[in-house]
Design a protein around this motif. Structure first.
Motif, short mmCIF file in Angstrom:
data_model
loop_
_atom_site.label_atom_id
_atom_site.label_comp_id
_atom_site.label_asym_id
_atom_site.label_seq_id
_atom_site.Cartn_x
_atom_site.Cartn_y
_atom_site.Cartn_z
N GLY A 29 6.25 -37.19 2.20
CA GLY A 29 5.23 -37.84 3.03
C GLY A 29 4.81 -37.00 4.21
N ASP A 30 5.65 -36.08 4.65
CA ASP A 30 5.32 -35.21 5.79
C ASP A 30 4.62 -33.93 5.36
N SER A 31 4.40 -33.76 4.06
CA SER A 31 3.77 -32.53 3.56
C SER A 31 2.30 -32.48 3.93
N ALA A 32 1.78 -31.26 4.09
CA ALA A 32 0.37 -31.07 4.40
C ALA A 32 -0.52 -31.23 3.18
N LEU A 33 0.09 -31.20 2.00
CA LEU A 33 -0.68 -31.35 0.76
C LEU A 33 -1.02 -32.81 0.51
N SER A 34 -2.12 -33.03 -0.18
CA SER A 34 -2.53 -34.40 -0.48
C SER A 34 -1.65 -34.98 -1.60
N TRP A 35 -1.61 -36.32 -1.63
CA TRP A 35 -0.83 -36.98 -2.68
C TRP A 35 -1.39 -36.67 -4.06
N GLN A 36 -2.71 -36.54 -4.15
CA GLN A 36 -3.31 -36.23 -5.45
C GLN A 36 -2.84 -34.88 -5.98
N ARG A 37 -2.79 -33.91 -5.07
CA ARG A 37 -2.36 -32.58 -5.52
C ARG A 37 -0.88 -32.56 -5.86
N ILE A 38 -0.08 -33.26 -5.05
CA ILE A 38 1.36 -33.32 -5.32
C ILE A 38 1.61 -34.00 -6.67
N ALA A 39 0.91 -35.10 -6.91
CA ALA A 39 1.07 -35.80 -8.19
C ALA A 39 0.63 -34.92 -9.35
N GLY A 40 -0.44 -34.15 -9.13
CA GLY A 40 -0.92 -33.26 -10.18
C GLY A 40 0.09 -32.17 -10.53
N VAL A 41 0.74 -31.61 -9.51
CA VAL A 41 1.74 -30.57 -9.74
C VAL A 41 2.92 -31.15 -10.51
N CYS A 42 3.37 -32.32 -10.10
CA CYS A 42 4.52 -32.95 -10.79
C CYS A 42 4.18 -33.27 -12.24
N ALA A 43 2.97 -33.83 -12.47
CA ALA A 43 2.57 -34.17 -13.83
C ALA A 43 2.41 -32.92 -14.69
N ALA A 44 1.83 -31.87 -14.10
CA ALA A 44 1.64 -30.64 -14.86
C ALA A 44 2.96 -30.00 -15.24
N THR A 45 3.94 -30.03 -14.33
CA THR A 45 5.25 -29.46 -14.63
C THR A 45 5.96 -30.26 -15.72
N LEU A 46 5.87 -31.60 -15.62
CA LEU A 46 6.46 -32.44 -16.65
C LEU A 46 5.83 -32.16 -18.01
N ALA A 47 4.51 -32.07 -18.03
CA ALA A 47 3.83 -31.77 -19.29
C ALA A 47 4.22 -30.40 -19.82
N CYS A 48 4.41 -29.46 -18.92
CA CYS A 48 4.76 -28.10 -19.31
C CYS A 48 6.11 -28.05 -20.02
N VAL A 49 7.14 -28.70 -19.44
CA VAL A 49 8.46 -28.62 -20.06
C VAL A 49 8.47 -29.32 -21.41
N VAL A 50 7.68 -30.41 -21.54
CA VAL A 50 7.63 -31.12 -22.82
C VAL A 50 6.90 -30.29 -23.88
N VAL A 51 5.75 -29.73 -23.51
CA VAL A 51 4.94 -28.97 -24.47
C VAL A 51 5.65 -27.68 -24.87
N VAL A 52 6.25 -26.99 -23.90
CA VAL A 52 6.92 -25.72 -24.22
C VAL A 52 8.06 -25.96 -25.20
N ARG A 53 8.81 -27.04 -25.01
CA ARG A 53 9.92 -27.31 -25.93
C ARG A 53 9.40 -27.61 -27.35
N LEU A 54 8.38 -28.44 -27.44
CA LEU A 54 7.82 -28.75 -28.75
C LEU A 54 7.28 -27.50 -29.43
N ALA A 55 6.55 -26.69 -28.66
CA ALA A 55 6.00 -25.46 -29.23
C ALA A 55 7.11 -24.51 -29.67
N TRP A 56 8.17 -24.41 -28.87
CA TRP A 56 9.26 -23.49 -29.18
C TRP A 56 9.97 -23.89 -30.49
N VAL A 57 10.30 -25.16 -30.62
CA VAL A 57 11.06 -25.57 -31.81
C VAL A 57 10.22 -25.45 -33.07
#
Length: 623
Positions: A292-320
C-alpha cells in the motif's frame, strides 16, 4: 507464555481446519490459507512474521526428510530422467522466463533482482503437490515424479537465488555460477551419503526403538546444517540421506523401530505440512500493507502479479509438452503394452503448485532491493494463485481426462501375489532348518502362513453378502479383543498386577487390533469398488468386447500346461478370446501371462469360485 499460547493456538487451528476440510471434502491446504488470510485481519490475532530462517532451518528439513524416507528409491530411479528434467531444466527455464517478465513490467529493477524473483517462484512445492495428488488418487507414476521433482528442485532454485544475491552485491560470472552449482550439488550429495553411512552404522548396533526414533529426529537437521556449513546444498543432503535411509530401513532397523519412525514422521509431517499453509495465509495482511505504500498503482501491481502467475503456469505446460519424448518412455512399457498417455503429461503440467519454500525464499531478497515489497507480493500471489487455480481444478482435470487412480483390485492382486512369492521363499528356508518338532509347531507355522495368503486372495472376492473366512475371523477377533481389553482394564483397576505388565499386554492387543483394522479397511475399499464397477464408458476397448464374466468352470478343471510340466497352480484364469485355462501369476509357472505373450489375447477372467473380475493385459485395467 505469549509464544507458547500462540503455538498451541496454531496447532488447534490446524487440527480443527483439517477436520472441517475432511468433512467438507475440500483440500485442507486451501482451507487453511483462507483461514490464515481471514485471521490475519482479526484484531485479536497477533501479527506473525514468517522469518526465512524459521522455514529454511526449522520447517524445510523435517518436511523434506518425511517425504524422502517414504519415497521409493526404486521408483525414483526408474523416473530419474523425468525428475531431473523437471527439477533442474524446468526450474532454470522458469527462472529465465519470469526474470524477463519481471524486468519488462518493472523496468526500475535490475536484472539481478528480476532473476531473484524468478528463482523464488520457480520451484513447485513437495507438500502442496503431493497433498493434492494423493488426495485425488493420481497414478503412482505421476505422484512419484511430482515428489521427486519437489525434493530436488528446491536445491536448484536456492542456488540460483544465492547466485543472484551475490550478483547484486558485487557481480558474478558464468564460471563462478558453475562452480557454485557443482559445489552445492556435489557437496550436498556427499554429505547426504555420509549421513546415511554414519546413521546406518549406528542403527546396525541399536535395537532400542526409542533411541532409534530419537536419532531419526536429529538426522534431517544434522544433514541440513552440515551441508550449509560448507556452503553445500542442505536440501540435497537431507533428500539423499532420507532416500537412502528409507530404502535400507528394512535391513538397518528393527520392526519396532520402523513402526515407531513411520508413525512419528507421519504425525510430524501432518502437523508441519498443514501449519505451513496456515502460516502462508497469515502473511497476507503484512504483505498488502507494505504494498500500500508503494509508488506504483494497484493496477500495475496486479498486472505484474497476474503476468508472473501466468508465466509460471504456461512455462511449465510448455516445458512438459516440448519434452514429452524425454519425460515419458519412448517405447511401450513392457507391462502396459503402451506408452503413458498424453493425459499424464497434462496432469504433470498442471500440478505445479507453489508453497512455503517460495514464500521463505522471497524473504531472503535483500531489504534494499528496489520494489522489494512488490517482489514479496508476487511470490505470495504465485503461491496462492497456483494453489487455488491448479489445486482446486486438478481433481476436475483428472476426472475429465479420465486419468486412472490406483485400482484397489489391482493392488489386492499385487499384494496376494507378493505374499505368495514371499511365502514360497519362507517355506524354502523352513525346509533347510534342522529341528526336532514333537509338538507339531512347524505345521502350525505353515497353517498360519497359508491363512495369511488365503486372506489376501479372499479380498478379491466379489460375492456380495457372503462372509469370507477372513472376514469372519476379523469380526470374531474384534469381539474377543474388546472383551479381553475390558478384562485387562478391570484387573488394572484392582492394582494387583504391575502397571508395566498391564501396559505390555494392552500394547499386544493394540498391535493385533491395528493389523485387523488395516485388513478391514482394504476389504471395505475393494468391496466398494466391486459394487460400483467401472461404467462401460470408462473401460478399454478390449474389456468392452467382453461385457460380462463367463460362467464358472466345471469342477476338476486344470491348467493343462501345469499338468504337462509337473508344476502346481495357485488359481486359474480363463482367456476370454479362446477359452484356454491357465494358472495365475502367483503360480510358479505363470501360464496366464505366458499365454498373453504367445497369443496377444488381451483379457483373462478369474476362474475361481466367487471371483468375477477380468484383467486386460494390454491396458493394465481391471473390471
Amino acid at each position: 507464555m505469549h509464544i507458547a499460547l500462540m503455538l498451541v493456538a496454531l496447532a488447534v487451528t490446524v487440527l480443527s481446519a483439517t477436520a472441517v476440510a475432511s468433512r467438507l471434502k475440500v483440500p485442507a491446504p486451501l482451507l487453511l490459507i483462507v483461514v490464515g488470510v481471514v485471521a490475519s485481519y482479526l484484531p485479536t490475532v497477533p501479527q506473525i512474521h514468517l522469518e526465512p530462517e524459521v522455514v529454511l532451518f526449522g520447517l524445510l528439513p523435517p518436511l523434506l526428510y518425511a517425504t524422502a524416507i517414504s519415497t521409493s528409491l526404486v521408483d525414483f530411479n526408474a523416473n530419474r530422467r523425468s525428475i531431473l528434467l523437471l527439477s533442474i531444466g524446468l526450474v532454470i527455464a522458469t527462472v529465465g522466463a519470469v526474470a524477463v517478465v519481471a524486468h519488462t513490467l518493472l523496468p526500475d529493477i535490475t536484472w539481478a533482482a528480476a532473476f531473484m524473483i524468478g528463482a523464488v517462484v520457480a520451484p513447485p512445492d513437495a507438500v502442496a503437490a503431493t497433498a493434492v495428488a494423493r488426495s485425488i488418487g493420481l497414478p503412482r507414476q505421476i505422484v512419484t515424479i511430482l515428489e521427486g521433482e519437489s525434493l530436488l528442485n528446491d536445491a536448484t532454485a536456492l542456488v540460483a537465488l544465492r547466485t543472484a544475491i551475490i550478483a547484486v552485491a558485487g557481480g558474478v560470472d558464468a564460471w563462478h555460477v558453475g562452480i557454485d552449482f557443482v559445489r552445492a550439488a556435489g557437496g550436498g550429495i556427499l554429505i547426504g551419503v555420509a549421513v546415511f553411512a554414519v546413521v546406518g552404522f549406528v542403527r546396525k548396533h541399536v535395537t532400542d526403538p526409542v533411541f532409534d526414533t530419537g536419532l531419526s529426529l536429529v538426522v534431517p537437521f544434522a544433514a541440513y546444517i552440515a551441508a550449509e556449513k560448507v556452503e553445500a546444498s542442505g536440501v540435497l543432503a537431507v533428500v539423499i540421506g532420507g532416500l537412502l535411509l528409507g530404502h535400507q530401513a528394512p535391513v538397518l532397523q528393527s520392526a519396532q523401530s520402523r513402526i515407531a519412525e513411520r508413525m512419528n514422521w507421519r504425525t510430524i509431517a501432518y502437523l508441519l505440512e498443514n501449519a505451513v499453509f496456515l502460516l502462508i495465509g497469515l502473511q497476507a495482511r503484512d504483505l498488502l500493507s507494505a504494498v500500500g505504500d508503494s509508488a506504483l498503482s494497484w493496477q500495475r501491481i496486479a498486472g505484474v502479479c497476474a503476468a508472473t502467475l501466468a508465466c509460471v503456469v504456461v512455462v511449465r505446460l510448455a516445458w512438459v509438452f516440448l519434452t514429452r519424448y524425454l519425460l515419458v518412455r519412448p517405447v511401450p512399457d513392457p507391462d502396459l503394452g503402451t506408452t503413458p498417455p498424453w493425459s499424464y503429461t497434462v496432469i504433470l503440467g498442471w500440478a505445479g503448485m507453489r508453497g512455503v519454500v517460495t514464500l521463505a525464499a522471497a524473504y531472503l531478497i535483500p531489504g534494499d532491493t528496489p520494489h522489494r515489497e512488490i517482489l514479496l507480493l508476487i511470490a505470495f500471489s504465485v503461491v496462492a494463485g497456483t494453489l487455488f487455480l491448479q489445486g482446486l481444478s486438478l481433481p476436475l482435470v483428472a476426472r475429465r481426462l479420465r486419468v486412472p487412480s490406483p485400482d484397489p483390485l489391482d493392488d489386492a492382486l499385487a499384494r496376494a501375489t507378493l505374499l505368495q512369492q514371499a511365502s514360497k521363499a519362507g517355506f524354502a528356508a523352513l525346509e533347510k532348518l534342522e529341528y526336532d518338532d514333537p509338538h507339531g509347531t512347524i505345521d502350525l507355522v505353515r497353517r498360519r502362513v497359508e491363512q495369511r495368503n488365503e486372506s489376501a486372495w479372499e479380498r478379491l472376492s466379489t460375492t456380495i453378502g457372503d462372509e469370507a473366512p477372513s472376514e469372519l475371523y476379523s469380526r470374531a477377533r474384534f469381539a474377543m479383543i474388546e472383551a479381553e481389553r475390558a478384562r485387562v482394564l478391570e484387573i488394572r483397576s484392582g492394582g494387583t498386577v504391575p502397571a508395566d505388565i498391564v501396559a505390555d499386554v494392552l500394547r499386544m492387543l493394540d498391535v493385533e487390533e491395528s493389523m485387523l483394522d488395516v485388513i478391514q479397511d482394504d476389504r471395505e475399499q475393494i468391496g466398494e469398488v466391486n459394487r460400483r464397477r467401472r461404467p462401460a464408458g470408462e473401460l478399454c476397448a478390449d474389456l468392452e468386447r467382453y461385457p460380462a464374466p463367463e460362467p464358472a468352470l466345471e469342477p476338476g478343471t486344470e491348467c493343462r500346461d501345469c499338468v504337462v510340466e509337473g508344476t502346481h497352480w495357485v488359481a486359474l484364469r480363463r482367456c476370454l478370446e479362446c477359452g484356454e485355462v491357465r494358472c495365475c501369476d502367483s503360480s510358479p509357472a505363470q501360464h496366464a501371462t505366458r499365454h498373453f505373450h504367445e497369443t496377444a489375447h488381451p483379457v483373462m477372467q478369474s476362474a475361481e469360485p466367487g471371483e468375477q473380475w477380468r484383467w486386460c493385459y494390454l491396458h493394465h485395467l481391471t473390471a
